[in-house]
Design an enzyme around this catalytic site. Structure first.
Site, short mmCIF file in Angstrom:
data_model
loop_
_atom_site.label_atom_id
_atom_site.label_comp_id
_atom_site.label_asym_id
_atom_site.label_seq_id
_atom_site.Cartn_x
_atom_site.Cartn_y
_atom_site.Cartn_z
N PHE A 1 -7.66 34.98 19.69
CA PHE A 1 -8.08 33.65 19.23
C PHE A 1 -8.50 32.77 20.41
O PHE A 1 -7.80 32.69 21.42
CB PHE A 1 -6.93 32.93 18.52
CG PHE A 1 -6.61 33.45 17.16
CD1 PHE A 1 -7.25 32.95 16.04
CD2 PHE A 1 -5.66 34.44 16.99
CE1 PHE A 1 -6.94 33.42 14.77
CE2 PHE A 1 -5.34 34.93 15.73
CZ PHE A 1 -5.99 34.41 14.61
N ASP A 2 -9.63 32.10 20.24
CA ASP A 2 -9.95 30.97 21.09
C ASP A 2 -8.95 29.86 20.74
O ASP A 2 -8.27 29.91 19.71
CB ASP A 2 -11.39 30.53 20.80
CG ASP A 2 -11.79 29.29 21.55
OD1 ASP A 2 -11.55 29.22 22.76
OD2 ASP A 2 -12.34 28.37 20.91
#
Length: 218
Positions: A7-8
């Protein structure tokens, strides 16, 4: 199909626009540049800061490094908390973790700040690894950050197919492609219209809940 979900952070897990844009405004002012409209600074959300100061304001690398230091000066004590988690994100992370997925954060934000944000919003418990650049200039691109996450999990060659990247900007999508991963683009973040499609996102979703459906193959 997938086991590892990367995940960013900004624009994907948390809505950090207020803190980031105010810190950029503060940094620009230190260079004698007045930008009263914070909306004009939203493109800074996501990409590496030095790159953004150079691209958006024509700065030299030295000038951009100076502004990055000024940005961090305000961010460390104030901007980091001008932030909120997107609705549905904690529930998404809990769902994926309970289903047996291995989760990681792969962000362009300095890793020390990323860890503080994850702790602040009580989501660090869901991640097996949090990676991002250090203040020494390591991991300068999103591809470098993603590669670091893959190396942490010993994913090489065909093993990379077990991973997918989730992000809200073209840098996330292009970084994933450079590392041989598929990518989910989220529209609730900071991408301009058409940005995710142009970057080649394999999937595009409008809510955190839809991320789980993609990952689980529904």
């Amino acid at each position: 199909m997938y086991k590892y979900i990367l995940f960013d952070l900004d624009g994907t897990l948390t809505d950090s626009a207020d803190g980031i844009t105010k810190c950029v405004q503060y940094a620009l002012k230190a260079r004698g540049i007045d930008e009263p409209d914070l909306n004009n600074l939203r493109p800074f959300i996501g990409p590496p800061l030095v790159e953004s100061f150079m691209n958006f304001y024509g700065m030299t690398e030295e000038e951009a490094n100076f502004c990055t230091e000024k940005y961090r000066e305000r961010f460390a004590g104030t901007g980091i908390y001008e932030n909120k988690i997107y609705p549905g994100v904690p529930e998404l992370l809990e769902q994926l973790k309970n289903a047996g997925y291995t989760l990681a954060v792969a962000t362009s934000k300095p890793v020390v700040f990323a860890r503080r944000v994850a702790d602040y919003f009580d989501i660090a418990q869901y991640f097996d690894y949090i990676t991002g650049p250090d203040f020494d200039g390591s991991l300068p691109t999103k591809a470098d950050v993603i590669d670091d996450a893959l190396a942490h999990f010993n994913l090489t060659g065909a093993g990379k197919a077990q991973s997918i990247m989730v992000g809200d900007r073209r840098h996330d999508i292009l970084g994933a492609k450079a590392c041989g991963l598929k990518a989910i683009g989220v529209t609730y973040g900071y991408a301009a219209p058409g940005e995710l499609e142009q970057a080649g996102a394999d999937y595009i979703v409008n809510t955190p809940q839809q991320i789980a459906k993609v990952v689980e193959g529904e």
